[in-house]
Design a protein around this motif. Structure first.
Motif, PDB file in Angstrom:
ATOM      1  N   ASN A  31      43.794  47.181  40.487  1.00  0.00           N
ATOM      2  CA  ASN A  31      43.977  45.728  40.507  1.00  0.00           C
ATOM      3  C   ASN A  31      44.281  45.279  41.936  1.00  0.00           C
ATOM      4  O   ASN A  31      45.441  45.030  42.283  1.00  0.00           O
ATOM      5  N   PRO A  32      43.244  45.155  42.781  1.00  0.00           N
ATOM      6  CA  PRO A  32      43.457  44.821  44.187  1.00  0.00           C
ATOM      7  C   PRO A  32      44.249  43.534  44.428  1.00  0.00           C
ATOM      8  O   PRO A  32      45.016  43.458  45.382  1.00  0.00           O
ATOM      9  N   SER A  33      44.109  42.544  43.574  1.00  0.00           N
ATOM     10  CA  SER A  33      44.874  41.306  43.775  1.00  0.00           C
ATOM     11  C   SER A  33      46.370  41.563  43.604  1.00  0.00           C
ATOM     12  O   SER A  33      47.196  40.981  44.307  1.00  0.00           O
ATOM     13  N   ARG A  34      46.732  42.453  42.691  1.00  0.00           N
ATOM     14  CA  ARG A  34      48.136  42.822  42.513  1.00  0.00           C
ATOM     15  C   ARG A  34      48.634  43.608  43.725  1.00  0.00           C
ATOM     16  O   ARG A  34      49.763  43.436  44.171  1.00  0.00           O
ATOM     17  N   TRP A  36      47.648  43.184  46.732  1.00  0.00           N
ATOM     18  CA  TRP A  36      47.871  42.201  47.798  1.00  0.00           C
ATOM     19  C   TRP A  36      49.241  41.539  47.646  1.00  0.00           C
ATOM     20  O   TRP A  36      49.975  41.380  48.622  1.00  0.00           O
ATOM     21  N   VAL A  37      49.610  41.167  46.434  1.00  0.00           N
ATOM     22  CA  VAL A  37      50.922  40.565  46.177  1.00  0.00           C
ATOM     23  C   VAL A  37      52.033  41.528  46.597  1.00  0.00           C
ATOM     24  O   VAL A  37      53.030  41.127  47.212  1.00  0.00           O
TER      25      VAL A  37
END
Length: 94
Positions: A31-34, A36-37
């Motif tokens: 989950n690349p967006s996670r 990033w967070v």
């Protein structure tokens, strides 16, 4: 007593850091967006450790420092902008 409690808390924070690093590694794959967070959260932690605002990233702080003519801000933003153009300016929205 307070120092003993802080030492225990520090130990828990070290464990939390290891856990967060492993979870971020998994998130990079799943989950690349996670991921990033989590990267932004680590960035804010590093800024807080450097006596900065815990809700601000190092890039945002560097952009403000650059605006004030501080050499470290100019150097860091130049480096970050080489990797990601206008990175420091964009970081003020983080």
């Amino acid at each position: 007593m307070t120092r003993a409690c802080l030492l225990l808390l520090w130990s828990l924070c070290v464990l939390a850091s290891v856990y967060a690093a492993l979870r971020m590694l998994y998130a990079i794959i799943a989950n690349p967006s996670r991921a990033w967070v989590m990267a932004v959260a680590h960035d804010q932690l590093a800024n807080a450790a450097a006596n900065g605002d815990p809700d601000e990233t190092i890039s945002s702080r560097a952009d403000r420092a650059r605006g004030e003519g501080q050499r470290w801000g100019c150097v860091l933003c130049r480096l970050l902008d080489w990797i990601d153009p206008t990175h420091c300016e964009k970081s003020n929205g983080v």
